[in-house]
Write an enzyme that holds these catalytic residues in place. Structure first.
Site, short mmCIF file in Angstrom:
data_model
loop_
_atom_site.label_atom_id
_atom_site.label_comp_id
_atom_site.label_asym_id
_atom_site.label_seq_id
_atom_site.Cartn_x
_atom_site.Cartn_y
_atom_site.Cartn_z
N PHE A 196 -20.56 -21.89 3.31
CA PHE A 196 -21.64 -21.53 2.10
C PHE A 196 -21.43 -20.32 1.59
CE2 PHE A 196 -23.60 -24.90 4.87
CZ PHE A 196 -23.28 -25.95 3.97
N ARG A 251 -12.82 -33.18 -14.75
CA ARG A 251 -12.29 -34.43 -13.92
C ARG A 251 -12.48 -34.28 -12.77
NH1 ARG A 251 -6.14 -36.17 -14.31
NH2 ARG A 251 -6.36 -38.31 -14.34
N ASN A 269 -11.35 -36.09 -6.70
CA ASN A 269 -11.47 -37.18 -5.72
C ASN A 269 -13.16 -37.33 -5.91
OD1 ASN A 269 -12.19 -38.76 -3.33
ND2 ASN A 269 -10.99 -37.42 -2.03
N GLN A 299 -20.15 -33.20 -2.47
CA GLN A 299 -20.47 -31.94 -2.69
C GLN A 299 -21.80 -31.76 -3.51
OE1 GLN A 299 -18.86 -28.72 -1.91
NE2 GLN A 299 -18.32 -30.19 -0.51
N GLU A 318 -20.64 -25.71 -6.29
CA GLU A 318 -21.80 -24.91 -6.35
C GLU A 318 -22.95 -25.36 -7.41
OE1 GLU A 318 -21.20 -20.87 -5.21
OE2 GLU A 318 -19.02 -21.27 -5.18
MO1 MOS Z 1 -19.27 -19.83 -2.37
S1 MOS Z 1 -20.88 -18.76 -2.36
O1 MOS Z 1 -18.37 -18.83 -3.25
O2 MOS Z 1 -18.70 -19.91 -0.75
#
Ligand code: MOS
Length: 746
Positions: free
Chosen positions: A250, A634, A637, A644, A710
């Site tokens: 993370f 796109r 997967n 994510q 993110e």
């Molecule tokens: Mo992310 S905070 O760039 O692992």
């Protein structure tokens, strides 16, 4: 190439290895002669280390060595870093993004006798077992002169009235604010958070003469190799950093932390491999955090909802030993059509460990303030919050003054609001009820810049009919192994079962950080170029004297479904290589961003719609429903990509409702464990319904992918807070939202 693999839901090619325990994580490696390191943390947050009493620890069972300031070698200093507090006087590690050697904390271990934060390493005990090292570490006695620690951002008197360094400004934000009919000036705060990745930080280092090999749970093996080369003053070719599997990071594992340097030094001192696995408590002090931030937003609009002015001034904590800027306002200038915008940023040094990037660094925090402010503006105007956003949609990036490479935010709004049923919303606060519960509906935008870096990759077409793809990036759990295999499969027509992917080793062709949501867009074009190069090699071999396609022109040959053909004869690459008595045809190539970077602004967008339920009788708040639509170009997967976003939504719930790293008055973290640092668990989980649009962004790269890691966290905590307002009438501007906040009379 008839059977398209890219864009299809594909289970992880490394899934079986992980499920069966065969995936080798850093701490799993036990090397011949393995010794174990255990760090000794300072128990004070600020002061001077006067001395260490090591006698008792030295005599403890199994102790081999104790590494500390008194016997630590002098490492390579650098003078190319910006000064930050007392660190200006320290020998510091080189640390730059451009040279790909950025570290988590520039202070070299044991470099001075200052104690700058609780948990700072003051020694490392090396013993024959982990238990012996840990037991002996507890016998090390330290003598300190204790100074009063500078507490966290929210304990200081500084209320952030003063503007920081102006980073971005356009138009006349102050003048437009003064003359606008509708305006407000509010302050928002985000608590410090800690990454708490499942896998603990760990290093296992050994030396073979002047060659160093280090296993590390790392989001950037190449960065760590380069940093270690600088620090130890040896060529990068003599250092190997390995991270085959990572239990996420993370952001906490992007840049090397001091434990890796100490472990490598210890291995040299004892002439054996040394493995250091940080405890969960040490992970809280010494491996980064999302810094606490305070943000002031001054926003103004015309009565019809047209935004007139946004000023977004923020502060974030940093340590006394490195200057980490959490670019909290970085997304604000691009977010909406508004002629008068400014963003500023200021650092506040405190006696905490150095912060670092944490999922959606900067914008995850900045979007909380900006997207709550948009909700507040909608209330001020008596407008629907989605309508206010529509009114201020910008069809180009007003910050860069460039067209978007692709912006489908309006489709995200349409899709998510329809699936959520937003048109059923009664805007009156507290008006929607279900039994004991008051229902609140809120929404927010999500956005993340699309970044791309440079990358090399190697591809081998092998006589056994398999293809190996190699790249010095890594898979932190996101699915990089799988999408690399998909890419090779797509371009060769060879099934995934015959494609092997090697990542997580700095001796492989240099690849990017697994960070910034940029690995996919960076790595895949390099893999594609290497595949093409390998096929070209194969063709050259095939047309040579005595070869099966002797006399043909290379460009008259086609490569389809793993086989070369001249229109009459078709031969698989395995057969061909066997006929040639060659083990492989291989290709290696690079890919990098090009002049498209000057023509477009690359950013992804999405929208979150959230339902909360507040039961005033038992003071219970929970999120009952999340509907999100995200456009990231796109999805290579869609299975792992959606995963994510779902994970990021959970993390956004953590930011909005639970997560908070807490310090006592002496500067010690007291919730430094999974029991007390609260993250969302299964019982907290709402229905999470994520859709990804499919608008390939070919302006960005040939695969049309902008990255996914993110964006899902941005806006999420704001959407929760906005829903809470709709349910309760309480406008919560401090994250995480607490039950006492909801019980307080407003
Ligand atoms: Mo992310 S905070 O760039 O692992």
């Amino acid at each position: 190439m008839t059977d398209t693999v890219i864009g299809h839901r594909t289970t992880r090619i490394d899934g079986e290895l992980k499920l069966t325990g065969k995936a080798d994580y850093t701490a799993d490696h036990n090397l011949t002669g393995q010794a174990y390191g255990y760090p000794v943390p300072s128990t004070i947050a600020c002061g001077t280390l006067l001395g260490l009493d090591l006698d008792e620890a030295r005599q403890a069972p199994g102790v081999i060595e104790i590494v500390h300031r008194g016997n630590f070698p002098s490492l390579q200093p650098s003078d190319n870093n910006p000064a930050c507090g007392p660190s200006a006087r320290l020998y510091r590690s080189p640390s730059t993004m451009a040279e790909q050697n950025k570290v988590g904390e520039v202070r070299l271990p044991f470099e001075d006798d200052g104690i700058h934060y609780e948990g700072q390493y003051i020694a490392l005990v090396v013993a024959d077992t982990f238990e012996h090292a840990r037991a002996a570490a507890r016998l090390v006695k330290a003598h300190y002169e204790v100074n009063e620690a500078v507490p966290g951002l929210f304990s200081t008197d500084d209320e952030g009235e003063e503007d920081g360094d102006e980073a971005v400004s356009r138009g006349d934000p102050a003048g437009a604010y003064e003359s606008a009919p509708v305006k407000f000036d509010h302050t928002y705060t985000i608590a410090m958070e800690t990454h708490v990745a499942m896998e603990l930080h760990a290093s296992n280092a050994y030396w073979d003469g002047d060659r160093l090999t280090i296993y590390e749970s790392s989001q950037g093996v190449v960065f760590q190799r380069n940093a270690m080369a600088q620090i130890f003053g040896i060529p990068p070719e003599k250092i190997t950093v390995i991270a085959h599997y990572i239990g996420s990071g993370f952001g906490s594992k992007l840049f090397m932390w001091p434990h890796a340097v100490i472990t490598a030094v210890a291995a040299k001192m004892v002439g054996r491999p040394v493995k250091t696995v940080l405890s969960r408590q040490q992970n809280f002090c010494n491996a980064g955090s999302r810094p606490a931030s305070r943000q002031r937003i001054r926003m103004a609009a015309d009565r019809d909802g047209k935004l007139r002015s946004i000023r977004h001034d923020s502060q974030n904590e940093t340590s006394f030993v490195d200057a980490y800027v959490d670019s909290v306002g970085s997304g604000t200038p691009s977010a909406y059509a508004c002629d008068n915008v400014s963003v500023s940023q200021r650092l506040v040094e405190v006696n905490h460990g150095t912060p670092t990037a944490m999922r959606g660094p900067g914008e995850a925090s900045g979007s909380v303030a900006l997207e709550i402010a948009m909700d507040e503006m909608a209330i001020e105007l008596g407008m629907d919050p989605l309508e206010l956003r529509r009114k201020n949609f910008t069809d180009h990036d007003p910050s860069a003054n460039l067209p978007w490479s692709g912006n489908h935010l309006r489709e995200c709004w349409d899709d998510a609001s329809r699936r959520f049923g937003w048109d059923q919303r009664n805007p009156e606060v507290g008006s929607m009820r279900d039994g004991h519960e008051i229902i609140g509906w809120g929404m927010a935008d999500a956005t993340w810049e699309a970044m791309r870096s440079h990358c090399r990759a190697r591809v081998e077409l092998r006589a056994d009919g398999k293809i190996q793809v190699a790249c010095g990036t890594q898979d932190i759990g996101t699915g990089t192994y799988t999408i690399v295999a998909q890419t090779a499969s797509e371009l060769t027509g060879v099934p995934l079962s015959r494609i092997e992917v090697k990542l997580g080793d700095s001796t492989l062709p240099a690849g990017p950080l697994s960070g910034g949501s940029m690995a996919t867009a960076t790595v895949l074009p390099a893999v594609a170029a290497a595949v093409r190069d390998a096929i070209d090699q194969l063709k050259q071999l095939a047309i040579a004297d005595g070869a099966p396609f002797e006399g043909k022109q290379a460009d008259a040959l086609t490569f389809t479904d793993g086989a070369l053909s001249d229109g009459q004869k078709t031969q698989s690459f395995g057969e061909l290589l066997n006929a040639l008595q060659r083990g492989m045809a291989d290709g290696e190539a690079s890919a990098a961003p090009g002049d498209e970077q000057d023509k477009f602004s690359f950013r992804s967008f999405g929208a979150h719609f959230v339902e909360v339920r507040w039961d005033p009788g038992i003071s219970r708040l929970h999120v009952s429903r999340v509907v999100s639509t995200i456009d990231i170009g796109r999805a290579i997967n869609p299975l792992t990509a959606k995963n994510q976003v779902e994970g990021a939504i959970v993390m956004g719930m953590g930011m909005g409702m639970f997560e908070q790293t807490e310090y006592d008055d002496n500067g010690n973290i007291y919730n430094n464990n999974y029991a007390d640092y609260i993250v969302p668990v299964h019982a907290d989980m709402p229905e999470i319904d994520v859709e990804l649009l499919d608008n390939p962004d070919f302006n960005f790269n040939e695969f049309g992918a902008r990255g996914i890691g993110e964006i899902g966290i941005t806006g999420m905590a704001a959407a929760i807070s906005n829903a809470v307002y709709h349910a309760t009438g309480k406008r919560i501007r401090d994250m995480p939202i607490s039950i006492p906040d909801l019980l307080a009379s407003s």
